[in-house]
Design a protein around this motif. Structure first.
Motif, PDB file in Angstrom:
ATOM      1  N   ALA A 126       6.941   3.078  -5.082  1.00  0.00           N
ATOM      2  CA  ALA A 126       6.017   3.955  -5.814  1.00  0.00           C
ATOM      3  C   ALA A 126       5.336   4.947  -4.865  1.00  0.00           C
ATOM      4  O   ALA A 126       5.231   6.148  -5.166  1.00  0.00           O
ATOM      5  N   CYS A 127       4.856   4.453  -3.746  1.00  0.00           N
ATOM      6  CA  CYS A 127       4.165   5.321  -2.783  1.00  0.00           C
ATOM      7  C   CYS A 127       5.087   6.426  -2.276  1.00  0.00           C
ATOM      8  O   CYS A 127       4.725   7.610  -2.288  1.00  0.00           O
TER       9      CYS A 127
ATOM     10  N   LEU B 242      -2.256   9.030   1.871  1.00  0.00           N
ATOM     11  CA  LEU B 242      -1.874   8.057   2.902  1.00  0.00           C
ATOM     12  C   LEU B 242      -3.108   7.571   3.657  1.00  0.00           C
ATOM     13  O   LEU B 242      -3.227   6.382   3.978  1.00  0.00           O
ATOM     14  N   THR B 243      -4.031   8.473   3.932  1.00  0.00           N
ATOM     15  CA  THR B 243      -5.260   8.092   4.633  1.00  0.00           C
ATOM     16  C   THR B 243      -6.042   7.050   3.838  1.00  0.00           C
ATOM     17  O   THR B 243      -6.531   6.048   4.396  1.00  0.00           O
TER      18      THR B 243
ATOM     19  N   LYS C 232      -7.240   1.015   3.018  1.00  0.00           N
ATOM     20  CA  LYS C 232      -7.217  -0.162   2.141  1.00  0.00           C
ATOM     21  C   LYS C 232      -6.230  -1.232   2.619  1.00  0.00           C
ATOM     22  O   LYS C 232      -6.003  -2.217   1.918  1.00  0.00           O
ATOM     23  N   GLY C 233      -5.622  -0.999   3.773  1.00  0.00           N
ATOM     24  CA  GLY C 233      -4.734  -2.011   4.349  1.00  0.00           C
ATOM     25  C   GLY C 233      -3.256  -1.821   4.060  1.00  0.00           C
ATOM     26  O   GLY C 233      -2.438  -2.685   4.387  1.00  0.00           O
ATOM     27  N   PHE C 234      -2.904  -0.675   3.469  1.00  0.00           N
ATOM     28  CA  PHE C 234      -1.488  -0.406   3.198  1.00  0.00           C
ATOM     29  C   PHE C 234      -0.770  -0.095   4.511  1.00  0.00           C
ATOM     30  O   PHE C 234      -1.289   0.635   5.359  1.00  0.00           O
ATOM     31  N   LEU C 235       0.432  -0.658   4.681  1.00  0.00           N
ATOM     32  CA  LEU C 235       1.218  -0.412   5.891  1.00  0.00           C
ATOM     33  C   LEU C 235       2.424   0.448   5.524  1.00  0.00           C
ATOM     34  O   LEU C 235       3.396  -0.048   4.952  1.00  0.00           O
TER      35      LEU C 235
END
Length: 606
Positions: free
Chosen positions: A444-445, A465-466, A471-474
């Protein structure tokens, strides 16, 4: 001469073999003398009181018939004689001396063992098995091993049985023999040894403990074809050792077969399968699925069986999954609303919307309610078909029913909106997703990032992306590659290099995909030297440049008038066994006047 009462008087003379080596023993009667083997000499000793040098007159019909049968049935007598000696706890040295002229063939050994199948004779049989191996100076055949193992199993001498079983399995594992030679031999002697079903459980468990998992499972199925079903203990043993070896997919294959054969799990089975879910990191996934379907936590057995059926449907084996689902429903091993939801999932998985809808309607008619899992399935189907309005309507209906969307629900909507160019709707769902405490999947991203960069909204993509990073997304390599391409199209070389350093510092490590985007973007920005630096960095990491990378570099050098370097890259590409496309050849040809010029530059066009 004739005896009294009509009996034949037989004179037996036992002569030591060292005196008459060719004859051994003479039997005299009213007819011609008969020659017996050395073995018969030893056997008649028992009948005469074990005194080897004397003459006896045997006056009973029983003894006369017994001796005459020895003459005509040598093998049968040998079996009985050895058996009797073993039962009398006879001396092995005496047996070795008396059988010096009897050949201990595999068949003779097998028949002797078959005379000792009674559990009380098991130790004697084992002693004979080892003694005969030494006498032969060669190993026993598979059949002898299998008979001996069965005798020991029947007598519950399991340690000895396991040692022999492991030995014969290992000997035949690499012998190029039939895959099922051992099990075939056990089957062929099963009746004559008066064995029981435990024998084959013992065989499968032995294979399992030898870590011969595939063979154990193959034998299990082979035995089923021959009418022998494995016990739950055997399945539990096999599942346990396979699970310990981290072959989780094989664990589920065995469990599925077990259910198919109507062998149902106990608490030990369920515990092992839960361990398998933990090892592969999917326990939370299936707990969450059941929470969305049933609304509350389910028993471990339900979690395991849900996982099994879900996997079958994921493999698009719909009919098999439904058949197995019916079987476990009959045993109350899964709940009705869960079963219906899984069937709908199976039909959605194969894109069969009509069947999915029929199963859903049937579920509602039987009094079961819709759930967030089912709503998400139908939303996903509509999004894949590009029917975004239908998907949005279902989302609203879901909320009105008091059901909560979850990460996968939003993922479907974001991807669907992005692919159909409805970026504003996609961003709305993205904001709601973050507000609900969820993070998007990579799919999705990256789909949203790609579409935003394609339409020139690279700054918006970068700001998203920032937020995700906070929020902890890698992000993965594809996430950065989309942003790099976006900035490259805008000619913003500084942001491209900044993203590269961010990858190097925070991860992920750039791979072929990222370097391709970096070189393409640098060339598009007119920074050919920087692009070549990325090419060098790529090669330093043992990554092979593609033909497209050489295409961009050669084209850029030609546009800058650096034909020599373009030709050098061309030759480098040929050396790497990459075939240039028509575009590369056209660009070079345009910059070089004629064939002579090409030869002078060292270009080999083919």
């Amino acid at each position: 001469m004739a005896g009294v009462n009509g009996l034949v008087q037989i004179s037996v003379i036992i002569v030591p073999s060292k005196d008459v080596p060719c004859m051994g023993l003479l039997l005299r009667s009213s007819g011609p003398a008969l020659i017996l083997s050395a073995f018969h000499r030893f056997h008649v000793r028992w009948l005469l009181g074990k005194n080897p040098i004397r003459e006896h007159h045997l006056r009973t019909t029983y003894i006369q018939d017994h001796i005459l049968r020895m003459v005509h049935t040598n093998a049968s007598t040998a079996e009985i004689a050895i058996r009797d000696l073993l039962r009398r706890d006879g001396n092995w040295d005496s047996l070795s001396a008396d059988l010096d002229s009897v050949e201990l063939t595999d068949s003779l050994i097998d028949e002797v063992l078959l005379e000792l199948t009674d559990p009380i004779d098991a130790k004697r049989a084992l002693s004979f098995f080892h003694w005969s191996a030494r006498q032969k100076n060669s190993g026993h055949g598979v059949r002898s091993y299998c008979i001996m193992v069965q005798i020991l199993v029947q007598a519950r001498m399991l340690e000895h049985a396991r040692a022999l079983m492991e030995s014969v399995i290992r000997k035949n594992a690499d012998a190029g023999s039939s895959k099922f030679m051992v099990v075939d031999s056990l089957l062929s002697t099963y009746t004559s040894t008066q064995s029981g079903p435990f024998l084959f459980d013992f065989l499968i468990q032995t294979y399992a403990k030898l870590r011969m998992f595939d063979m154990a499972f193959d034998v299990c199925r082979y035995l089923e074809e021959h009418g022998f079903s494995s016990s739950l203990i055997s399945f539990n043993t096999l599942i346990h050792v396979v699970q310990k070896s981290d072959r989780n997919s094989f664990v589920w294959k065995i469990y599925e077969y077990m259910i198919e054969r109507r062998t149902y799990p106990n608490a030990i089975t369920v515990q092992t399968m839960i361990s398998s879910l933990c090892k592969e990191g999917t326990l939370k996934k299936f707990v969450d699925i059941l929470d969305r379907i049933h609304g509350k936590r389910c028993a471990p057995a339900v979690i395991v069986n849900t996982s099994l059926v879900y996997r079958i449907f994921e493999d698009e084996r719909i009919e098999e999954g439904i058949m197995l689902l019916k079987r476990i429903l009959q045993k109350n091993m899964i709940l009705d609303d869960i079963a219906y939801s899984l069937i709908v999932h199976g039909h959605c998985r194969t894109g069969n919307f009509e069947s999915a809808r029929e199963s859903y309607d049937d579920m509602l008619k039987r009094g079961y309610h819709a759930n967030s899992f089912l709503y998400t399935l139908f939303i996903g189907l509509h999004c894949k078909e590009g029917k975004i309005e239908e998907a949005k309507r279902l989302m609203e209906e879901m909320l009105l029913d008091g059901l909560k969307p979850y990460d996968e629900t939003y993922d479907f909507l974001i991807v669907g909106c992005s692919k159909t160019g409805r970026l504003d709707d996609g961003l709305i769902f993205f904001d709601k997703m973050l507000g609900g405490g969820f993070l998007p999947s990579y799919l999705a991203c990256n789909e949203m990032m790609n579409k935003l960069c394609e339409v020139g909204h690279v700054e918006k993509a970068n700001s998203i992306l920032t937020v995700l990073l906070d929020k902890g997304f890698l992000p993965n390599e594809a996430t950065y590659s989309h942003l790099i391409d976006g900035y490259g199209k805008e000619g913003n070389a500084q942001e491209v290099i900044k993203l590269y350093h961010e990858m190097e510092f925070k991860g992920p490590t750039p791979g072929v995909m990222a370097y391709t985007s970096l070189i393409r973007s640098m060339c598009h920005c007119g920074k050919v030297k920087e692009a070549e630096k990325f090419l060098t960095a790529m090669e330093d990491r043992s990554l092979t440049p593609s033909m497209h990378i050489y295409d961009w570099l050669i084209t850029s050098h030609c546009e800058n008038g650096n034909v020599g370097r373009a030709v050098s890259l061309y030759n480098e590409m040929i050396k790497g066994e990459l075939k240039p496309d028509a575009h590369i050849l056209a660009v070079l040809a345009e910059r070089i006047n004629d064939a002579v010029g090409i030869c002078k530059q060292g270009v080999r066009i083919r």
